[in-house]
Design an enzyme around this catalytic site. Structure first.
Site, short mmCIF file in Angstrom:
data_model
loop_
_atom_site.label_atom_id
_atom_site.label_comp_id
_atom_site.label_asym_id
_atom_site.label_seq_id
_atom_site.Cartn_x
_atom_site.Cartn_y
_atom_site.Cartn_z
N SER A 144 6.70 5.71 8.62
CA SER A 144 6.77 7.06 9.15
C SER A 144 5.37 7.35 9.43
O SER A 144 5.04 8.14 10.59
CB SER A 144 7.44 8.04 8.41
OG SER A 144 8.59 7.58 8.05
N GLU A 373 11.98 3.35 14.64
CA GLU A 373 11.43 4.15 15.80
C GLU A 373 11.54 5.79 15.56
O GLU A 373 11.84 6.53 16.20
CB GLU A 373 12.38 3.90 17.11
CG GLU A 373 12.69 2.30 17.29
CD GLU A 373 11.31 2.11 18.43
OE1 GLU A 373 10.91 2.80 18.75
OE2 GLU A 373 11.21 0.86 18.52
C1 LIG Z 1 15.55 -3.85 11.23
C2 LIG Z 1 14.30 -3.16 11.57
C3 LIG Z 1 13.64 -3.47 12.59
C4 LIG Z 1 12.43 -2.62 12.67
N1 LIG Z 1 11.39 -3.14 13.88
C5 LIG Z 1 10.22 -2.88 13.96
C6 LIG Z 1 9.29 -3.28 14.88
O1 LIG Z 1 9.70 -4.18 15.84
N2 LIG Z 1 7.83 -2.88 14.85
C7 LIG Z 1 7.64 -1.87 13.90
O2 LIG Z 1 6.54 -1.79 14.15
N3 LIG Z 1 8.32 -1.46 13.00
C8 LIG Z 1 9.75 -1.75 12.96
N4 LIG Z 1 10.52 -1.26 11.95
C9 LIG Z 1 9.82 -0.38 10.95
C10 LIG Z 1 10.30 0.89 11.15
O3 LIG Z 1 9.92 1.62 12.10
C11 LIG Z 1 10.08 1.74 9.90
O4 LIG Z 1 11.09 1.33 8.94
C12 LIG Z 1 10.24 3.24 10.18
O5 LIG Z 1 9.31 3.81 10.87
C13 LIG Z 1 10.38 3.94 8.57
O6 LIG Z 1 9.31 3.76 7.89
P1 LIG Z 1 9.43 3.02 6.45
O7 LIG Z 1 10.68 2.15 6.24
O8 LIG Z 1 8.16 2.91 5.83
O9 LIG Z 1 10.00 4.51 5.77
P2 LIG Z 1 9.15 5.61 5.02
O10 LIG Z 1 8.31 6.19 6.00
O11 LIG Z 1 8.73 5.12 3.85
O12 LIG Z 1 10.26 6.68 4.86
C14 LIG Z 1 11.18 6.76 3.86
C15 LIG Z 1 11.84 7.98 3.77
O13 LIG Z 1 11.01 9.26 3.65
C16 LIG Z 1 11.36 10.00 4.53
N5 LIG Z 1 9.96 10.70 5.05
C17 LIG Z 1 8.84 10.15 5.30
N6 LIG Z 1 7.85 11.02 5.78
C18 LIG Z 1 8.45 12.20 5.59
C19 LIG Z 1 8.17 13.70 5.87
N7 LIG Z 1 6.85 13.76 6.24
N8 LIG Z 1 9.14 14.46 5.24
C20 LIG Z 1 10.30 14.32 5.28
N9 LIG Z 1 10.63 13.01 4.92
C21 LIG Z 1 9.90 12.13 5.15
C22 LIG Z 1 11.69 9.34 5.78
O14 LIG Z 1 12.73 10.11 6.65
C23 LIG Z 1 12.68 8.30 5.13
O15 LIG Z 1 14.02 8.91 4.84
C24 LIG Z 1 11.82 -1.98 11.88
C25 LIG Z 1 12.41 -1.47 10.74
C26 LIG Z 1 13.81 -1.99 10.75
C27 LIG Z 1 14.71 -1.57 9.48
#
Ligand SMILES: Cc1cc2nc3c(=O)[nH]c(=O)nc-3n(C[C@H](O)[C@H](O)[C@H](O)COP(=O)(O)OP(=O)(O)OC[C@H]3O[C@@H](n4cnc5c(N)ncnc54)[C@H](O)[C@@H]3O)c2cc1C
Length: 393
Positions: A144, A373
């Protein structure tokens, strides 16, 4: 129970709001998905297989880079593009994800931030599906908050040397080129985008196994260890974190429409099933008030979601769309689609958990769509920031 075939969803004469060209794009995509993806998607989902055989036919229909102009691209309007992604995701979110990445996350940054030479080299073969791309922003420790990324680019003579790890990258192991976002050491760690051919020494991609979601889409981890690229591989107009966020805006717009397609698939399946399935006094379950309440909730939310994305699309065509509009459409429509998948699964009873019907697959796919996204909650913060003026990240 006879096979259930998708019939489209239109409660308020929504079609009358669309142009002939828009309806044509939707109907052509719907027919393509019905004939080519629906017959194989459950097998692909079980096997965890991306249906690569569909890449060429999708290219022939102009699905890649569809809203870009020139380089062989279809030059679609934004509503046409949205209706196309709606129909793709009515088939499967994984296949729509593939198209979104190829178009909004790889071809778009080359088109928007690339040099003439980069555009000439990559856009025509990508439009034809001869070259595939992936977008590397997320890292194991930063999702994120991509601004925290650790991937670095060091300028050495006329080359850049890249080091870092990217995670959860759609199409990573099938891509010919990766758009890699990295901090440039000689520019005060400014984030810039680089085109990295995936056969360069030091570049490695491995598939992530064990996903319960988007099983018909390839998801990979990328490793870059001292990857040397010529300085001409820098996307010259990239300028800080706002550049990848502009790409995400393109892709999120398509997701907002796509999720609507998944919701329509679930709703229409549940509606047809409820009229066929008899349980008490030889009457269909659709005759019960509680089942009708679920169907009413779904058709109301789908109708509202249709109007939301249509207006966002019209604003985008007029050059007036703001990123918070797209956030609202993505956040609302994915949430709405997940709720529709859960309610539809419920209406199908035990049959709802089997892959004779598409609902559970859509439900599992939508869990990823809710997260990628920009998560649901991150979009709450974007909209909150827009209405209050206060950054709550
Ligand atoms: C199948 C799949 C395909 C993907 N494809 C791509 C791709 O092609 N390219 C790419 O770059 N990425 C890709 N992603 C990655 C995706 O964009 C990230 O998983 C997403 O941005 C969330 O990041 P994270 O998983 O690290 O979760 P985190 O950022 O660790 O978030 C975990 C939780 O904490 C919450 N959270 C985080 N920050 C805050 C805040 N400030 N306030 C309140 N809540 C918060 C979130 O809402 C979530 O509920 C893909 C993911 C999946 C599952």
């Amino acid at each position: 129970m006879p096979a259930i075939k998708f019939r489209g969803v239109d409660f308020i004469q929504y079609d009358s709001l669309l142009t002939d060209e828009e309806r044509l794009v939707r109907d052509t995509t719907r027919q393509f998905i019905e004939e080519n993806l629906i017959p194989i998607i459950e097998e692909c989902n079980r096997a965890g297989r991306f249906p690569r055989e569909l890449v060429k036919p999708m290219a022939d229909l102009g699905f890649f880079g569809a809203s870009l102009k020139g380089y062989g691209c279809a030059g679609m309007g934004n509503v046409e593009y949205g209706l196309m992604t709606q129909e793709l995701e009515r088939g499967d979110s994984g296949v729509r994800s593939f198209v979104s990445v190829q178009s909004g996350l790889v071809m778009y940054p080359i088109y928007e931030f690339g040099s003439d030479e980069q555009k000439q080299t990559w856009l025509p073969p990508m439009q034809k599906g001869e070259k595939l791309g992936c977008f590397g922003l997320t890292e194991p420790d930063f999702g994120s908050n991509p601004g925290g990324m650790r991937t670095r680019a060091r300028k050495v003579g006329k080359e850049y040397v890249l080091n870092g790890e990217k995670m959860w990258i759609t199409s990573g192991t099938i891509a010919d080129v990766a758009v890699i976002w990295a901090k440039v050491e000689s520019e005060d760690d400014k984030i810039r985008g680089f085109l990295v051919e995936t056969d360069r020494p030091g570049f490695k991609a491995d598939d992530i196994h064990g996903k319960w979601s988007l099983r018909a889409s390839v998801t990979s981890g990328l490793s870059l260890q001292d990857v040397h690229i010529p300085e001409s591989n820098l996307l010259p107009k990239t300028d800080g974190l706002k550049s990848p966020l502009m790409c995400l805006n393109q892709a999120r717009y398509g997701i907002a429409w796509g999720a609507l397609g998944a919701a329509m698939a679930c709703y229409d399946c549940a509606l047809q099933y409820s009229l066929l399935r008899k349980q008490w006094r030889d009457q269909p379950i659709a005759s019960h008030q509680l089942v009708q309440d679920k169907l009413t909730w779904m058709i109301s939310e789908i109708t509202k979601a249709q109007l939301l994305v249509l207006q966002v699309g019209r604003l985008k065509d007029a050059g007036k769309v703001e990123h918070q509009h797209i956030s609202m459409a993505k956040r609302n429509n994915v949430w709405m689609a997940l709720e529709c998948a859960r309610l539809s699964r419920d209406i199908l009873g035990a049959n709802g958990v089997a892959d004779d019907y598409p609902i559970m697959r859509h439900m599992m796919n939508l869990e990823s769509v809710k997260t990628y996204e920009g998560t649901h909650d991150v979009h709450s913060l974007i909209i909150g920031q827009s209405v209050t003026g206060i950054d709550a990240f």
